[in-house]
Scaffold this motif. Sequence first.
Motif, mmCIF file in Angstrom:
data_model
loop_
_atom_site.group_PDB
_atom_site.id
_atom_site.type_symbol
_atom_site.label_atom_id
_atom_site.label_comp_id
_atom_site.label_asym_id
_atom_site.label_seq_id
_atom_site.Cartn_x
_atom_site.Cartn_y
_atom_site.Cartn_z
ATOM 1 N N LEU A 1 0.813 -1.210 0.000
ATOM 2 C CA LEU A 1 0.000 0.000 0.000
ATOM 3 C C LEU A 1 0.852 1.268 0.000
ATOM 4 N N SER A 2 2.158 1.119 0.182
ATOM 5 C CA SER A 2 3.043 2.282 0.253
ATOM 6 C C SER A 2 3.214 2.917 -1.124
ATOM 7 N N ALA A 3 3.256 4.240 -1.130
ATOM 8 C CA ALA A 3 3.453 4.966 -2.391
ATOM 9 C C ALA A 3 4.890 4.768 -2.884
ATOM 10 N N GLN B 1 9.358 -7.203 -4.209
ATOM 11 C CA GLN B 1 8.025 -7.518 -4.722
ATOM 12 C C GLN B 1 7.234 -6.269 -5.092
ATOM 13 N N VAL B 2 7.242 -5.278 -4.213
ATOM 14 C CA VAL B 2 6.455 -4.070 -4.451
ATOM 15 C C VAL B 2 6.887 -3.410 -5.755
ATOM 16 N N LEU B 3 8.188 -3.309 -5.979
ATOM 17 C CA LEU B 3 8.678 -2.658 -7.191
ATOM 18 C C LEU B 3 8.344 -3.468 -8.437
ATOM 19 N N TRP B 4 8.413 -4.786 -8.354
ATOM 20 C CA TRP B 4 8.038 -5.599 -9.526
ATOM 21 C C TRP B 4 6.581 -5.356 -9.890
ATOM 22 N N TYR B 5 5.713 -5.273 -8.882
ATOM 23 C CA TYR B 5 4.304 -4.968 -9.153
ATOM 24 C C TYR B 5 4.141 -3.551 -9.707
#
Length: 397
Positions: free
Chosen positions: A185-187, A276-280
């Motif tokens: 959920l982080s920007a 993971q967050v960056l890949w998404y």
Amino acid sequence: MHIGINAQLLSFGQNYRNGGVSRYIRYLLTELARQPGDHTYTVFVNGQEVIEHLAAEHPQITYFAAAWPEEQPAARVAWEQFTLPSLIRQKRIDVLHSPVNVLPEWLPRQCATVVTLHDLAFLRFPGVLTKAKRFYHRTFTIRSLRHATMVIAVSESTRQDAHKLVGIPLERVQTVNPCIDTRFLSAVEEEQIQAFRKQHQLENGYILYLGTLEPRKNITTLIEAYAQLRQNYTTPVKLVLAGGKGWLYDEIFAKVRELGLESEVIFPGFVTDTEQVLWYRAASVFAYPSLYEGFGIPVAEALACGIPVVTSNISSLPEAGAQIALCVDPYNIEGIARAMHRAITDQEFREKCRSSASSVAERFSAQRMVAQTREVYAKAAAVHALRTKHRHTSFVQ
């Protein structure tokens, strides 16, 4: 009540073992530490290092470290079936929760049981599992479902499967969706996204699949749909197949070679939590045309990141898609290609995905999952007490 949780499959290793069920256990334990209710908990994990990863001391939670070699699943099965029941008796546990499909066979009579059912793929698609996995699930999972006081199903689709395929009464099965980690959920700043794409030589964008490489995920069909997308729409985006190797995965690499896509399909391997967050976030589209999922948490994670999603229109995936994802026939190569093209080019749909991210996060929150799970613990204890009273009354009569 004193709740026992069998968290043997919790792993912090940077490999496929740190996948869906491990994350489910981790999020459950993390949120229970925040909202334990009036209960006390004993959590059984594999190894002291897992305890060190979890948290500081907690007034209502005790961690118990078992020790069996992670590379020997048979050792875990033996510990669960023969050692855990005696520990439950010693620690006077009222309700045992097995978060991954299987309960011990010989449990003390005073103990109510809850088992979380993640899927019944071994019945729906037995051919995509190894013989050892089929044997394990047919031996232990079905018996556990039938013996459990209450069953948690991770989706309504899985709840219906438990009823239709195994005959579990629907009143004994409660749907509790898994949650999305708050890190999704982080920007993320646009500059960071562009730097990430440049680092991986994906400046033109990419279609992302994230999950274990195994037959049930339908990855060869995704590769064929990607080939058709390139042929029919001349799109410059690459296909990223991220995730650890599971089983029976050779066909995936063979399909890439067969279609001459070696330079267009990227295999980054297992993706760590931090990446993971960056890949998404950096993906143009998330594609997940699985043939069957108990829930399909990557679909919900991608939507919570505001990324357009193409997924299957069967099993639980429409539930994970939250009426936002494009749901298509996973056997229809042309249909998947069309949906991916729309997800890349339809700006109205892309904006809808961005604006719906917060509602998806709220729908699949850890707070909601744990509150509902604690309700199942209470219901299991009540049902068990009623059964015990009935048995005692029948014996006296």
